[in-house]
Design an enzyme around this catalytic site. Structure first.
Site, PDB file in Angstrom:
ATOM      1  N   ASP A 136      -5.903  31.434  23.710  1.00 38.90           N
ATOM      2  CA  ASP A 136      -5.517  32.428  24.723  1.00 38.90           C
ATOM      3  C   ASP A 136      -5.183  31.773  26.058  1.00 38.90           C
ATOM      4  O   ASP A 136      -5.572  30.630  26.329  1.00 38.90           O
ATOM      5  CB  ASP A 136      -6.619  33.491  24.902  1.00 38.90           C
ATOM      6  CG  ASP A 136      -7.938  32.926  25.425  1.00 38.90           C
ATOM      7  OD1 ASP A 136      -8.293  31.791  25.059  1.00 38.90           O
ATOM      8  OD2 ASP A 136      -8.603  33.629  26.218  1.00 38.90           O
ATOM      9  N   GLU A 183     -11.363  32.448  25.152  1.00 41.88           N
ATOM     10  CA  GLU A 183     -12.046  31.533  26.086  1.00 41.88           C
ATOM     11  C   GLU A 183     -11.873  31.989  27.525  1.00 41.88           C
ATOM     12  O   GLU A 183     -12.791  31.903  28.336  1.00 41.88           O
ATOM     13  CB  GLU A 183     -11.507  30.108  25.913  1.00 41.88           C
ATOM     14  CG  GLU A 183     -12.307  29.030  26.646  1.00 41.88           C
ATOM     15  CD  GLU A 183     -11.966  28.861  28.110  1.00 41.88           C
ATOM     16  OE1 GLU A 183     -12.766  28.266  28.847  1.00 41.88           O
ATOM     17  OE2 GLU A 183     -10.897  29.338  28.550  1.00 41.88           O
TER      18      GLU A 183
HETATM   19 ZN   LIG Z   1      -8.897  26.567  29.287  1.00 38.80          ZN
END
Ligand SMILES: [Zn+2]
Ligand SMILES: *[C@@H]1O[C@H](CO)[C@@H](O)[C@H](O)[C@H]1NC(C)=O
Length: 522
Positions: free
Chosen positions: A144, A209
């Site tokens: 992401d 993340e």
């Molecule tokens: Zn990162």
């Protein structure tokens, strides 16, 4: 790196840079009779005899070179944006899954590799080694990215992967699709050439993340724990190669993250009786809260420079500085108090001195003639390695010292444990060797991440977590993280692929050499 929580990112670390400016101020204090102290911590194992592992030459053809760039650009074009913990572009994440299967057919069909989708969009690869007794390791990266708007001043649309002057522009080029694609591309090429690892390993690709990894990383860890997996070490994103960023340092340096600061978000609130503004009481909820916030800003957390891993960074880099600076950095036992006072004057270097306190939100009031009954503020703190979350909360309470102010912890965690970086440290030494195999001119030093990564969820699986990729940063590049014009040079992306290509093979050593040449088991 996780960005939701921060202007305080990795990037800040990169700016250790500005330290130098500060260090120059210290020259003033250095005496004429300076002893020459050389800390040659860097030579170490590099001179020792390493065991030969299967050596598939780290070479790629012109055709492979074109292909790897093509694959990487396709990855950048998929807008795998995490808008918030509850809002991610799942269409893009699905598309990304399809891309991986399409461009890495050998990885997905090899009998050596087991692939699993975890939490719908994250990926776990388990790769068999021929010697199951050797403790496996794990590489991490995240799919992401943070949002990007062309209107903010991008020279190329952020999901175009446009190539300009040898650079590929786009969101995710340095955070963190260069590792997602670099790791799998390296494995693809190795498997095509008949590579069979001796030491088993895992690859974990998280999909959230940037919004804390509670779905991807946390569930991957759950799966591994349920299987009783223990890891020799974990390598995730984090620090990088700094080229010309640290002023006064002779040559570029590779900083390998051995810890991350902790984090806390604290809510302060005051509730009073509502009333009309024509007959106010002496103190308003806003006034009480404002005074509390002011006390927090005026009384920063204690100086802790030299008590955390930042000390190791200085000691490892010292020998690469010219004399007055070298002397100061080699004698932190003496100069720590002075250094911390100089460093705390600049926000970027202050981050290494202490737990930072940032007041980020302040809300109260609805109408010009109504005394608000409620006021609240949010404070975001990044916790120095030498402090705990609990200690920080206690200090906030004693500084605010007003029972009308309610103090609540919204979320937070302790600083991450400090991973080993001595000559017996398998992960650190393997990463260091791989860096120096490719870039012999680099100085390698341990560093600390001011931002957080998915790897913080992996502490139950290993004691050694490292945060590094050989992305090269020059002055000014730090601002590209989560900023505009994020980019990577085509050459640097190729180097990343070759770095992982070498790393996989270097990890096949059964044990590290000792500096004296005799072997010891690890
Ligand atoms: Zn990162
Ligand atoms: C989500 O990703 C798809 C491509 O996979 C794209 O067409 C769409 O515009 C994206 N949506 C948002 C809100 O960015």
């Amino acid at each position: 790196m996780t960005g939701h929580s921060s202007p305080w990112r990795i990037v800040r670390l990169v700016k250790v840079a500005f330290l130098t400016v500060l260090l120059i101020a210290l020259i003033v204090f250095s005496v004429a009779t300076v002893r020459t102290l050389t800390l040659e911590v860097n030579a170490g194992l590099q001179l020792a005899e390493w065991e030969k592992t299967s050596s598939i030459k780290p070479e790629i053809s012109k055709q492979q070179r074109e292909l790897l760039l093509h694959n990487f650009r396709e990855a950048i074009r998929i807008p795998t944006v995490s808008f918030s913990e509850t809002n991610q572009n799942t269409t893009a994440l699905q598309e990304f899954d399809k891309l991986l299967r399409k461009v890495f057919p050998t990885v997905f069909s090899s009998r050596l590799v087991k692939h699993e989708v975890v939490a719908d969009y994250s990926h776990l690869f388990t790769v068999q080694g021929t010697e199951p007794k050797l403790l496996p390791y794990m590489l991490l990266a995240h799919i992401d990215v943070v949002p990007a708007n062309e209107a903010d001043g991008w020279e190329a649309p952020p999901f175009s992967a446009k190539e300009m002057n040898g650079f590929i522009y786009g969101r995710g080029t340095i955070d963190n699709k260069q590792s997602v694609m670099g790791i799998l591309q390296a494995l693809e090429y190795l498997l095509q050439r008949g590579y069979v690892p001796r030491r088993g390993f895992y690859i974990g690709l998280g999909h959230d993340e940037e919004v804390s990894g509670y779905s991807g990383a946390v569930n991957i860890v759950k799966v591994l724990k349920s299987r009783g997996v223990k890891l020799h070490y974990v390598l995730d994103e984090g620090l990088a190669v700094l080229d010309g960023v640290i002023d006064g340092l002779d040559g570029p340096a590779a900083l390998i993250g051995i810890s991350e600061k902790g984090s806390a978000t604290v809510k302060l609130s005051v509730s009073t009786k509502p009333g009309h503004s024509s007959m106010p009481s002496r103190e308003s909820s806003i006034g009480i809260l404002a005074a509390a916030v002011t006390r927090l800003e005026e009384n920063p957390m204690p100086r802790l420079f030299g008590y955390g891993p930042e000390r190791g960074t200085f000691e490892h880099l010292a020998h690469k500085f010219a004399l007055p600076l070298r002397f100061i950095m080699s004698n932190l036992w003496l100069f720590t108090p002075l250094m911390s006072r100089v460093m705390e004057r600049t926000p970027t270097t202050n981050a290494f001195v202490r737990t930072t306190t940032a007041v980020t939100m302040f809300n109260s009031g609805v109408k010009v003639n109504v005394l608000p009954s409620h006021a609240e503020a949010f404070v975001n703190l990044r916790i120095h390695s030498a402090q705990t979350l609990q200690e920080v909360l206690e200090l906030i309470e004693s500084t605010v010292s007003d029972e009308r102010v309610k103090i609540e912890l919204v979320n937070g965690f302790d600083p991450l444990p400090i991973s080993s970086f001595d000559e017996q440290s398998f992960g650190f030494q393997i990463i260091k060797k791989t860096v120096l195999d490719m870039f012999p001119q680099l100085t390698v030093a341990p560093g600390i991440c001011v931002g957080n990564t998915d790897s913080r969820h992996y502490t139950d699986l290993t004691k050694d977590i490292y945060r590094f990729a050989p992305s090269w940063f020059k002055p000014g590049d730090a601002q590209r993280f989560h900023g505009i014009n994020e980019r990577i040079s085509c050459k640097n992306y190729e180097e990343l692929v070759l770095f992982y290509f070498r790393l996989f093979q270097n990890c096949d050593v059964r044990s590290l050499p000792t500096p004296h040449g005799s072997q010891h088991e690890l």
